[in-house]
Design an enzyme around this catalytic site. Structure first.
Site, PDB file in Angstrom:
ATOM      1  N   HIS A   2     128.847  34.748 117.926  1.00 33.07           N
ATOM      2  CA  HIS A   2     128.462  35.922 118.706  1.00 33.07           C
ATOM      3  C   HIS A   2     128.430  35.490 120.161  1.00 33.07           C
ATOM      4  O   HIS A   2     127.507  34.812 120.592  1.00 33.07           O
ATOM      5  CB  HIS A   2     127.112  36.462 118.226  1.00 33.07           C
ATOM      6  CG  HIS A   2     127.192  37.000 116.833  1.00 33.07           C
ATOM      7  ND1 HIS A   2     127.293  38.335 116.568  1.00 33.07           N
ATOM      8  CD2 HIS A   2     127.270  36.377 115.633  1.00 33.07           C
ATOM      9  CE1 HIS A   2     127.403  38.520 115.257  1.00 33.07           C
ATOM     10  NE2 HIS A   2     127.385  37.348 114.662  1.00 33.07           N
ATOM     11  N   GLU A  30     121.419  24.512 123.636  1.00 35.12           N
ATOM     12  CA  GLU A  30     121.139  23.824 122.381  1.00 35.12           C
ATOM     13  C   GLU A  30     120.764  22.370 122.617  1.00 35.12           C
ATOM     14  O   GLU A  30     121.208  21.738 123.575  1.00 35.12           O
ATOM     15  CB  GLU A  30     122.387  23.881 121.473  1.00 35.12           C
ATOM     16  CG  GLU A  30     122.082  23.423 120.040  1.00 35.12           C
ATOM     17  CD  GLU A  30     123.327  23.279 119.175  1.00 35.12           C
ATOM     18  OE1 GLU A  30     124.422  23.704 119.601  1.00 35.12           O
ATOM     19  OE2 GLU A  30     123.212  22.708 118.072  1.00 35.12           O
ATOM     20  N   TYR A  31     119.997  21.863 121.683  1.00 32.49           N
ATOM     21  CA  TYR A  31     119.664  20.444 121.611  1.00 32.49           C
ATOM     22  C   TYR A  31     120.957  19.630 121.624  1.00 32.49           C
ATOM     23  O   TYR A  31     121.902  19.954 120.901  1.00 32.49           O
ATOM     24  CB  TYR A  31     118.929  20.214 120.298  1.00 32.49           C
ATOM     25  CG  TYR A  31     118.301  18.853 120.144  1.00 32.49           C
ATOM     26  CD1 TYR A  31     117.013  18.611 120.594  1.00 32.49           C
ATOM     27  CD2 TYR A  31     118.986  17.831 119.508  1.00 32.49           C
ATOM     28  CE1 TYR A  31     116.432  17.358 120.420  1.00 32.49           C
ATOM     29  CE2 TYR A  31     118.417  16.572 119.347  1.00 32.49           C
ATOM     30  CZ  TYR A  31     117.135  16.349 119.811  1.00 32.49           C
ATOM     31  OH  TYR A  31     116.567  15.121 119.641  1.00 32.49           O
ATOM     32  N   ALA A  34     123.011  16.430 120.686  1.00 30.58           N
ATOM     33  CA  ALA A  34     123.021  15.226 119.857  1.00 30.58           C
ATOM     34  C   ALA A  34     123.820  14.108 120.521  1.00 30.58           C
ATOM     35  O   ALA A  34     123.965  13.026 119.970  1.00 30.58           O
ATOM     36  CB  ALA A  34     123.585  15.542 118.475  1.00 30.58           C
ATOM     37  N   ARG A  70     124.482  40.507 110.633  1.00 31.47           N
ATOM     38  CA  ARG A  70     123.874  39.337 109.994  1.00 31.47           C
ATOM     39  C   ARG A  70     122.653  39.656 109.133  1.00 31.47           C
ATOM     40  O   ARG A  70     122.220  38.793 108.376  1.00 31.47           O
ATOM     41  CB  ARG A  70     123.530  38.292 111.055  1.00 31.47           C
ATOM     42  CG  ARG A  70     124.732  37.837 111.878  1.00 31.47           C
ATOM     43  CD  ARG A  70     125.843  37.208 111.035  1.00 31.47           C
ATOM     44  NE  ARG A  70     126.972  36.752 111.859  1.00 31.47           N
ATOM     45  CZ  ARG A  70     128.012  36.089 111.374  1.00 31.47           C
ATOM     46  NH1 ARG A  70     128.126  35.826 110.077  1.00 31.47           N
ATOM     47  NH2 ARG A  70     128.994  35.728 112.182  1.00 31.47           N
TER      48      ARG A  70
END
Ligand SMILES: Cc1cc2nc3c(=O)[nH]c(=O)nc-3n(C[C@H](O)[C@H](O)[C@H](O)COP(=O)(O)OP(=O)(O)OC[C@H]3O[C@@H](n4cnc5c(N)ncnc54)[C@H](O)[C@@H]3O)c2cc1C
Ligand SMILES: Cc1cc2nc3c(=O)[nH]c(=O)nc-3n(C[C@H](O)[C@H](O)[C@H](O)COP(=O)(O)OP(=O)(O)OC[C@H]3O[C@@H](n4cnc5c(N)ncnc54)[C@H](O)[C@@H]3O)c2cc1C
Ligand SMILES: Cc1cc2nc3c(=O)[nH]c(=O)nc-3n(C[C@H](O)[C@H](O)[C@H](O)COP(=O)(O)OP(=O)(O)OC[C@H]3O[C@@H](n4cnc5c(N)ncnc54)[C@H](O)[C@@H]3O)c2cc1C
Ligand SMILES: Cc1cc2nc3c(=O)[nH]c(=O)nc-3n(C[C@H](O)[C@H](O)[C@H](O)COP(=O)(O)OP(=O)(O)OC[C@H]3O[C@@H](n4cnc5c(N)ncnc54)[C@H](O)[C@@H]3O)c2cc1C
Lengths: 243, 243, 243, 243
Positions: A79, A86-87, A89, A197
């Site tokens: 979407h 976001e975190y 990594a 969703r």
């Protein structure tokens, strides 16, 4: 307070701007003096929704903090009409948190629906699936830490061994590992997300998040929520030929 | 022909609309009679790029077919100004294809750059990382097939055992499993993508894709490519205070 | 309070969500534990801006109420990354409000810049331009009311004459007539707008609005404003060849 | 060849990428081996449309050249999911081309529909409206040229008088003056545009353009066109309460 979802996940409404009243205020800019006669707020909101006059709903926005498994975020981030942080990594070490379905959610491939779930598995079969999932998550995470040369508390295991780059080590983690993100979206696009969703065609796991958000939306903008339910979510589309 | 990337991946330019000439044609609509004097196509394209007059570049579009590991697509799909159609692991079974870095690409966490890679690991240490990655990928994939109750050829293993829903089984696969997608994007947003992802700050793996696309762009729109390189990619930003 | 712009226009900050602190909070989600060491808010915001890590700035949003001439909104609404709700001239009657430049803003076509303004006109020539503008606006508006069969107070002129549809009658109004709209945009896209429209290449009239908004942004998010000024607005781009 | 619209306007399909076959090809990427069984192209396209699986339609794009009055483009450009390059009235002189409705299109304000048109005006009343529109357009354009100090052929009128900046002079032109632009949009968003603008609620003038584009779309992607008609355009929405 965060709403728990899928046990290790959550959704939290961090902040929002506007609400039912602000939507009405925005809509009245279009109508100018012309709205003098228009009924109450609820009526105007229903009118806007019914006629897909969507721009006033875009004037309200919300920001959420979400924790979810990667395979759910993969569906979520398709979407595009939202802002995400976001975190990373690459930057930080992912925690040892995975999503494991409850036994009652472990189901067969649907016979009729190529992309769906059918009946629940018998308990032992479900347990076996869970065993496999837990075994994989556990071992992959152990290997992740081994590559990072650190233990779960973040301490170096062996100062003489190299620390593999986090962006490389994470590639061994399965897609049910948990991540987290901030999500800012306007109300119209949020409703569009929820229609897709919180729908029976969506995978159960993302639907659980959508359902949690629906509850937050209902409290935030009750009139809009009701109009959404009546004119978007529960509305049936009759095709031209069918009419 | 597909351009191979990361050994098991590829990028293929499926189709495109417009090119350097069409960009110029679009730009001349703005300028009307005013462009009579304007120099050649190359000059106009450089002028547009230098002045960030971006709308004519949006008139050209390209469509790619890409095969890449999931952790790369997670970075890729954060670019929202594109249209995507991806292989569905709810609908179909993922193939046994994973990305494993070459030994020379397995590196330490950078000391200076929190989200980057430092020096390459010594051969044995790199080999050990590869062993872990291969072991995890292999066993997770075996478990995936076990849950699906099928062998690699797609045959049912045991007709008396249930087939777990594909959308559930796939959750045990690590993020270096390969997926594929179609990607449609206009040239301006493609250049924006390339600036961010063919850059030294981007993770090596997505950079490999961006570099492959750069080569395709150079052949497709040579003038635009050259202007991009000069005014976006290799340009240095001097801050106000620094000036 | 509304900030007056171009005498009959204004910009008003109606509402906003987030600010410098929320941007930092959003950014720290990415960095996880990795930010422990990161300096203060101001430093982190400058770092984000310098490195074009734009997603945290998208977490803050603002909503404005604007009154501006149509030719200005035509430039404004080309910025697609915003939500708009505008006064409808199909629904309501436009008021008799026009933009007329101050004499000192009436200038020659620039000789060097094909899309720009050169020196100010001599007073009498400027006055003549103003006379033409006022004459056209006045007569067109009179004809507008005549078609609508109403006087300026909104009373019917002649009950026996038809009222022409508003959507038709308005077609005779010049593009310096005033309209108004609500505008919701996230902070990153707002800065992008300001970079383009508070710039010397932008037409003076839209620049006046951009400058007013700059003032509001400075008060709303002082650290972001400062970083924007240093790294986006006043930064110079040195091309590759020039380096 | 350009399709004439509103006499002085037109729509021309300049180029396109993809078509029904490419949409199907894109969709099959999602379904992988799973589509082996899927019926023919037409059936798959209808399935995608019915289930609002929209991403494959985004893989096809088209580019148009349009000439339309400014008040129509003001509605048009509110559709943000497209790329536009418009004639610049800062850079070049607008031609003496205006839109004047045919007498049969000049109608009363609708009594029931606040933003719509009712019955056609009687011939003399319609003629009077046209006289006003022509008078305003003519005089405003004369003043425009006077400010620009040029005649219709583009020759300087009086070398001793200043040439007012084009960006200023144009502000006296009414919104029925013609402009032109290039427009690039993907097929899904084009269908969304057509649903809203080839609809009875849209103003007649933009509907005339939407209808012309519908014809071009029908020839370009016949299966998609048919599915659009059946499932989007002529479909009726039954609200939850009504069901
Ligand atoms: C080296 C690097 C490190 C990164 N680290 C992180 C990280 O730690 N955490 C993280 O979450 N992300 C990270 N990212 C991703 C980054 O924040 C962007 O999400 C990504 O690069 C896409 O860039 P974009 O938004 O400019 O592109 P696009 O999404 O293509 O957007 C381009 C422009 O379009 C507009 N736009 C697009 N969609 C919208 C919309 N819905 N609403 C309003 N405007 C819109 C905006 O103006 C935007 O600037 C990183 C990226 C890079 C290159
Ligand atoms: C049940 C289900 C099954 C699915 N199966 C698949 C699958 O097999 N494969 C697959 O790839 N996807 C699949 N998807 C994802 C789907 O195709 C969409 O990508 C996703 O649902 C987001 O929907 P959206 O595009 O409407 O939302 P958004 O991205 O929020 O877009 C909303 C609207 O904004 C506009 N828009 C947004 N971004 C752009 C842009 N960059 N350019 C132009 N217009 C834009 C468009 O008008 C779009 O309709 C599935 C989704 C669901 C719900
Ligand atoms: C009959 C009629 C009457 C109207 N009356 C009025 C009026 O009185 N006042 C008024 O102001 N407008 C009015 N409009 C315009 C209307 O509100 C829409 O702006 C216009 O129709 C464009 O529609 P859209 O937003 O769906 O399309 P697009 O802009 O193409 O957007 C399609 C979808 O893409 C997504 N999207 C696109 N851009 C963004 C973005 N920047 N951020 C987030 N998501 C995005 C959204 O999901 C959106 O639904 C009217 C339109 C019609 C057809
Ligand atoms: C000085 C000046 C002169 C100009 N002259 C002309 C001219 O002569 N003719 C003319 O037509 N325009 C002209 N423009 C307008 C200009 O081309 C842009 O349309 C306008 O400035 C908006 O800029 P933007 O596209 O960067 O902003 P936004 O529309 O806010 O877009 C920001 C970013 O979001 C992304 N994005 C937004 N929408 C979409 C989408 N639908 N699909 C894909 N990506 C999207 C893109 O990455 C884009 O770069 C001029 C602008 C300026 C400042």
């Amino acid at each position: 307070a965060p709403v728990p979802v899928l046990e290790t996940g959550f959704v939290r409404l961090v902040d929002y701007m506007g609400g039912d009243a602000a939507i009405v205020q925005g809509a009245r800019v279009s109508y100018g003096k012309g709205t003098r006669s228009t009924s109450d707020d609820r009526g105007l909101i229903r009118y806007l929704m019914r006629n897909r006059h969507t721009s006033p709903f875009e004037l309200a926005v919300a920001k959420f903090h979400v924790r979810a498994p990667i395979f759910v975020t993969r569906q979520w981030f398709r979407h595009r009409t939202a802002s995400i942080n976001e975190y990373s990594a690459r930057y930080s070490v992912l925690e040892k948190e995975f999503y494991f379905p409850r036994p009652e959610d472990i189901a067969r491939q649907s016979a009729s629906n190529k992309q769906g779930r059918g009946e629940t598995l018998p308990p032992e079969a479900a347990q076996h699936v869970l065993d496999l999932l837990r075994e994989d998550a556990g071992r992959c995470y152990d290997h992740y830490l081994e590559m990072l040369n650190q233990d779960e508390a973040g301490n170096v295991i062996d100062p003489d061994r190299p620390v593999v780059a986090r962006e490389l080590a994470r590639m061994t983690l399965p897609v049910n590992v948990m991540t987290q993100f901030y999500w800012q979206i306007n109300l119209w696009n949020l409703l569009h997300f929820l229609r897709l969703r919180a729908d029976a065609h969506a995978q159960y796991e993302i639907r659980a998040y959508a359902d949690a958000i629906l509850g937050l939306v209902e409290r935030w903008v009750p009139h809009t929520f009701e109009a959404f339910r009546d004119y978007m979510q529960e509305a049936a589309l009759l095709s031209g030929p069918a009419l």
